[in-house]
Design an enzyme around this catalytic site. Structure first.
Site, PDB file in Angstrom:
ATOM      1  N   ASP A  54       7.019  -2.168   4.889  1.00  0.00           N
ATOM      2  CA  ASP A  54       6.918  -0.851   5.726  1.00  0.00           C
ATOM      3  C   ASP A  54       7.060  -1.017   7.133  1.00  0.00           C
ATOM      4  O   ASP A  54       7.819  -2.071   7.457  1.00  0.00           O
ATOM      5  CB  ASP A  54       5.471  -0.274   5.368  1.00  0.00           C
ATOM      6  CG  ASP A  54       5.273   1.378   5.372  1.00  0.00           C
ATOM      7  OD1 ASP A  54       5.694   1.906   6.683  1.00  0.00           O
ATOM      8  OD2 ASP A  54       4.921   2.027   4.454  1.00  0.00           O
ATOM      9  N   HIS A  88       2.964   4.731   9.938  1.00  0.00           N
ATOM     10  CA  HIS A  88       3.137   4.798   8.581  1.00  0.00           C
ATOM     11  C   HIS A  88       2.613   3.356   7.901  1.00  0.00           C
ATOM     12  O   HIS A  88       1.588   3.175   7.087  1.00  0.00           O
ATOM     13  CB  HIS A  88       4.487   4.882   7.985  1.00  0.00           C
ATOM     14  CG  HIS A  88       4.296   5.347   6.383  1.00  0.00           C
ATOM     15  ND1 HIS A  88       4.708   4.294   5.452  1.00  0.00           N
ATOM     16  CD2 HIS A  88       4.074   6.443   5.914  1.00  0.00           C
ATOM     17  CE1 HIS A  88       4.605   4.749   4.092  1.00  0.00           C
ATOM     18  NE2 HIS A  88       4.398   6.151   4.544  1.00  0.00           N
ATOM     19  N   SER A 262       3.191   7.787  -0.972  1.00  0.00           N
ATOM     20  CA  SER A 262       2.959   6.561  -0.281  1.00  0.00           C
ATOM     21  C   SER A 262       1.456   6.175  -0.552  1.00  0.00           C
ATOM     22  O   SER A 262       1.005   5.071  -0.617  1.00  0.00           O
ATOM     23  CB  SER A 262       3.336   6.984   1.303  1.00  0.00           C
ATOM     24  OG  SER A 262       4.617   6.955   1.499  1.00  0.00           O
TER      25      SER A 262
END
Length: 384
Positions: A54, A88, A262
């Site tokens: 990520d 994120h 996610s």
């Protein structure tokens, strides 16, 4: 292909409180939906490393301090550089392994560690991009490098809340390599459930890596356990987990709410970490079987392409994994009626058959006795 890589969070919502206590209250429904607290009576993920492919993880957040190992930038195979912490990646790492320090957010596997494998991705993606077919042979992708790095550096689980349209050979081979090393691979299936294509065709574009064989594809559900409307629906979906109004860590501290597959994938990666902590020798396909066979809210038909086999139940998955530890081979859920087959008979030892030897030997002896008898009779007649 780098520009096609996207994170799979659809939106970030306003968070109702900033104090430590409210975040636990806000996330309680997530812990309950996954039956996590019961699973914690058995394990909290100690000894397991989860690789987070990520954006880079913020190691300064109190819930992640001392719990994150930073890997090299996966974007380039030749140049190592430090990437700044990403919104994120930090959020996903927290869902997996946040410690809950000072009453803050706690992850599904709070005793696990994180291996951050960062790459340059877009934290605010669009989701209506049509699939792109790649032509020719592509070089190794950042994801392929990340999977091989994770497998070679002690990760037992890989969490991938990212996606791109269209498979790559380098990624397929890297997935196979990681699976062969016993690494459990978990990925978000995508947030394309409301695209014009999905509405027209009744199915969503496939997102990769969730679409690769052997990867546990995770869909998102709401507080009622129903499939989130944005969650992609196709046969890459194996199981589901909460993905609506899920509290997550903010980069630089604090909390916010997220929506998207996610979050669902990161939560399931945490459950996989619990399983690997308790049963480290369980193979990836057996972990997937444990998750699928024990899921709650199973569709009426047993499986559908919206929530797969249902919402993951961490405690039940641990029990299912325990039963699988004695299995000689794994059986996919719903395929048990084929059975395991009968064992083949033990082959006979090479060489002569003992019974035939005895018969042959007995016949020879009888013949010799008869021959000797005949000679004696002839000699007696000559003497007369």
């Amino acid at each position: 292909m780098l520009t096609a890589v996207r994170v799979l969070t659809a939106a970030v919502l306003a968070f109702s409180g900033t104090a430590a206590a409210p975040v636990r209250d806000q996330q309680q429904w997530v812990l309950d939906a996954l039956n996590v607290e019961q699973a914690w009576t058995v394990t909290k993920g100690k000894g397991v490393t989860v690789a987070v492919v990520d954006s880079a993880v913020d190691t300064g957040v109190k819930e992640l301090k001392g719990r994150v190992t930073n890997g090299p930038d996966m974007t380039s195979g030749t140049i190592e550089r430090a990437l700044p912490p990403g919104r994120h990646g930090t959020a996903m790492a927290g869902l997996i392994a946040a410690s809950g320090a000072d009453g803050g957010l706690i992850g599904v596997a709070p005793d696990a560690r994180i291996l951050s494998l960062p790459m340059v991705i877009d934290d605010e993606p669009a989701f209506a991009v049509p699939p792109v077919q790649e032509e020719g042979v592509a070089p190794e992708s950042p994801l392929a490098r990340a999977l091989r790095y994770a497998a070679n550096h002690g990760a037992q689980v890989v969490s991938m809340s990212i996606g791109s349209y269209g498979p790559l050979r380098s990624e397929r081979e890297a997935v196979s390599y990681a699976l062969s090393k016993g690494v459990v691979l978990v990925a978000a299936v995508g947030n394309d459930g409301q695209t014009p294509y999905a509405k027209e065709k009744g199915t969503s574009y496939w997102s990769f890596p969730a679409g690769y064989p052997g990867v546990i594809g995770v869909a998102a559900t709401d507080k009622q356990g129903r499939r989130a409307t944005f969650s992609s629906d196709n046969l890459s979906v194996l199981v589901a987990a909460p993905g609506v109004e899920v509290p997550v860590l903010k980069r630089d501290g604090g909390y916010e709410l997220s929506e998207g597959t996610s979050s669902a994938a990161a939560l399931v990666a945490g459950v996989a970490a619990l399983i690997k902590s308790r049963y480290p020798d369980l193979r990836p396909e057996q972990v997937a079987q444990a998750l699928a066979s024990s899921a709650r809210g199973r569709p009426a038909a047993g499986y559908d392409d919206q929530t797969g086999f249902g919402v993951v139940d961490a405690a039940a998955a641990l029990n299912a994994a325990d039963r699988l530890t004695g299995a000689k081979q794994s059986v996919a859920p719903g395929m048990e009626h084929f059975g395991r087959g009968e064992d083949s008979p033990v082959p006979t030892r090479p060489g002569p058959d003992p019974l035939r030897l005895w018969l042959y030997g007995g016949g020879v002896l009888v013949a010799l006795v008869a021959f000797c008898g005949a000679i004696i009779v002839l000699n007696q007649r000559k003497e007369e």
